[in-house]
Design a protein around this motif. Structure first.
Motif, PDB file in Angstrom:
ATOM      1  N   SER A 153      -3.347   5.943   0.163  1.00  0.00           N
ATOM      2  CA  SER A 153      -2.344   5.023  -0.361  1.00  0.00           C
ATOM      3  C   SER A 153      -1.775   4.194   0.783  1.00  0.00           C
ATOM      4  CB  SER A 153      -1.243   5.774  -1.103  1.00  0.00           C
ATOM      5  OG  SER A 153      -0.943   6.975  -0.483  1.00  0.00           O
ATOM      6  N   ARG A 154      -1.184   3.072   0.410  1.00  0.00           N
ATOM      7  CA  ARG A 154      -0.606   2.174   1.409  1.00  0.00           C
ATOM      8  C   ARG A 154       0.900   2.319   1.410  1.00  0.00           C
ATOM      9  NH1 ARG A 154      -4.964  -1.097   2.653  1.00  0.00           N
ATOM     10  NH2 ARG A 154      -6.328  -1.285   0.856  1.00  0.00           N
ATOM     11  N   VAL A 155       1.461   2.311   2.630  1.00  0.00           N
ATOM     12  CA  VAL A 155       2.893   2.491   2.794  1.00  0.00           C
ATOM     13  C   VAL A 155       3.470   1.236   3.433  1.00  0.00           C
ATOM     14  CG1 VAL A 155       4.676   3.852   3.936  1.00  0.00           C
ATOM     15  CG2 VAL A 155       2.618   4.976   3.067  1.00  0.00           C
ATOM     16  N   LEU A 156       4.461   0.650   2.764  1.00  0.00           N
ATOM     17  CA  LEU A 156       5.172  -0.500   3.327  1.00  0.00           C
ATOM     18  C   LEU A 156       6.244   0.047   4.266  1.00  0.00           C
ATOM     19  CD1 LEU A 156       5.326  -3.623   3.049  1.00  0.00           C
ATOM     20  CD2 LEU A 156       7.172  -3.252   1.432  1.00  0.00           C
ATOM     21  N   VAL A 157       6.174  -0.341   5.538  1.00  0.00           N
ATOM     22  CA  VAL A 157       7.087   0.185   6.551  1.00  0.00           C
ATOM     23  C   VAL A 157       8.416  -0.573   6.476  1.00  0.00           C
ATOM     24  CG1 VAL A 157       7.365   0.533   9.032  1.00  0.00           C
ATOM     25  CG2 VAL A 157       5.136   0.853   7.972  1.00  0.00           C
TER      26      VAL A 157
END
Lengths: 273, 161
Positions: A153-157
């Motif tokens: 999954s992609r995580v927005l920092v």
């Protein structure tokens, strides 16, 4: 004609919610690429684990033992404090804080575009990861999940320029919104009234407002407060506590407060999404 | 008309290019990442214009979008534009010397970057800080002679036509 098709897809990004599901279904294709891209760092990790001499292992063991002792002492104190906190909260008739459970995830990729602060982790919907799930590391808040695929999954920092997180000052509970600005070492607090009690060195924690991030996780430390007499608001900058450019292991937080509704998530995103 | 052969060489080179475009880079080099996929695609368009064209570029771009996690259609659009210009120019490109080709590649990848940033500003409301986004075009142009020689060797070795 294909150009038109591409333009339609881009337009669909704004208009059509279903496209996201198609995207996450397609993203299974990306899994082998991430697996391969991660091979060099896995090799270096493997050699770090397996090709070491006895002396350095013994030194590390010694250091960890000491750390463990200190942490254990802290935990013992924490247990009594937590019990006391729960008792006092009962006296006040307010809800008790629940423990959040976490899942350890490993970072397997970063966004190739330096303008976007997005990282890829090796846990996906198969592991129970859900959209807009909070992500932390050992030092503080890292961000939230924005795209879930089966195995990654992609995580927005939090430092991405499209991200904002509701925070409060740990010292006195003043609330604010910490926005990312595209720099890994800086957050800005917007619309802080000029009379607000906030000074450099204040710890900012998640306030729990907005419903995405559970309250109480450290986010950043205020580094600079400048007051411009001609301006209504203070200019406050803060440094994120999480090691955003160094952490390899991240923690996915399963908040006991339940999965937030979509409207809460929308409020969290800020105007820039 | 000979039967087309060696499609796996083309597919593999594109897959490697996609892999190279997400492989982690040190922070100081993040702005200078070469546009591998566009480079490889330009080569195949020039070498085999009857096989690799706008449709292949579009499909490759879509795959790249999914892998990079950007707005679906962004790279599909920019790579289609690159492939179209490549198809118009391929007869001239074949005549040029290496450095002249590199110049054209610089312009092509510059256009690719420009289209990408247009789409990004449309979808993410981000400010482009400077002309830094053209740096990949420069790096790619400098890499072009090497990439071309390498891919030409592969094409001849595995007889792709």
């Amino acid at each position: 004609m294909l150009g038109v098709a591409a333009l339609l897809l881009i337009a669909g990004h704004f208009r059509w919610e279903g496209l996201e599901r198609v995207e996450s279904a397609f993203s299974v294709v990306a899994t082998p690429f991430y697996w391969l891209a991660d091979v060099p760092s896995r090799i270096s990790q493997w050699s770090h684990h397996n090709l070491r001499d006895w002396r350095s292992l013994a030194a590390e063991n010694e250091r960890l033992r000491k750390d463990n002792l200190i942490l254990q002492a802290k935990v013992t104190k924490m247990a009594s404090l937590a019990a006391e906190n729960a008792r006092l909260r009962q006296l006040l008739n307010s809800a008790t804080h629940l423990d959040d459970s976490v899942l350890i995830a490993e970072l397997i990729g970063v966004s190739p575009d330096p303008l976007r602060h997005v990282v890829v982790i090796n846990k996906g919907s198969e592991d129970g990861v859900y959209d807009s799930q909070p992500v932390i590391d050992a030092h503080g808040l890292v961000g939230q999940v924005v795209e879930v695929s089966a195995h990654f999954s992609r995580v927005l920092v939090i430092t991405d320029s499209a991200h904002a997180v509701p925070v409060q000052v740990n010292r006195n509970g003043v609330r604010a919104i910490a926005e990312g600005g595209g720099r890994l070492d800086q957050l800005t607090l917007s619309h802080v009234a000029a009379t607000t009690d906030i000074v450099a060195g204040d710890l900012l924690t998640t306030s729990g407002l907005g419903g995405v991030f559970p309250p109480g996780y450290p986010v950043a430390v205020v580094t600079e407060v400048t007051e411009d007499p001609g301006d209504q608001f203070l200019q406050v900058t803060a440094r994120p506590l999480a090691h955003l450019d160094r952490s390899r292991h991240l923690l996915l937080v399963f908040s006991e407060n339940g999965v937030p509704g979509p409207e809460a998530a929308a409020a969290e995103e800020g105007p820039a999404e | 008309m000979t039967r087309p052969r060696g499609i796996w060489v083309i597919a593999l080179s594109i897959a490697v290019a996609i892999w190279l475009s997400i492989v982690p880079m040190p922070a100081w080099a993040a702005w200078a990442r070469p546009e591998w996929v566009a480079l490889v695609l330009i080569y195949w368009v020039i070498a085999l214009p009857h096989r690799v064209g706008i449709l292949s570029a579009w499909a490759t771009g879509l795959l790249l979008d999914v892998v990079e996690g950007v707005t679906l259609g962004q790279n599909a659009l920019s790579l289609s534009v690159v492939a179209y210009v490549g198809l118009v120019l391929y007869q001239r490109m074949r005549m040029y010397a290496g450095w002249q080709q590199a110049g054209i590649v610089f312009v092509l990848i510059g256009v690719h970057q420009l289209v990408n940033y247009w789409v990004q500003t449309l979808t993410h409301a981000q400010v482009v800080p400077s002309l830094l986004f053209l740096l990949p075009a420069l790096v790619s142009a400098l890499l072009w002679p090497t990439v071309m020689v390498l891919l030409r060797y592969c094409r001849r070795r595995f007889q792709v036509y």
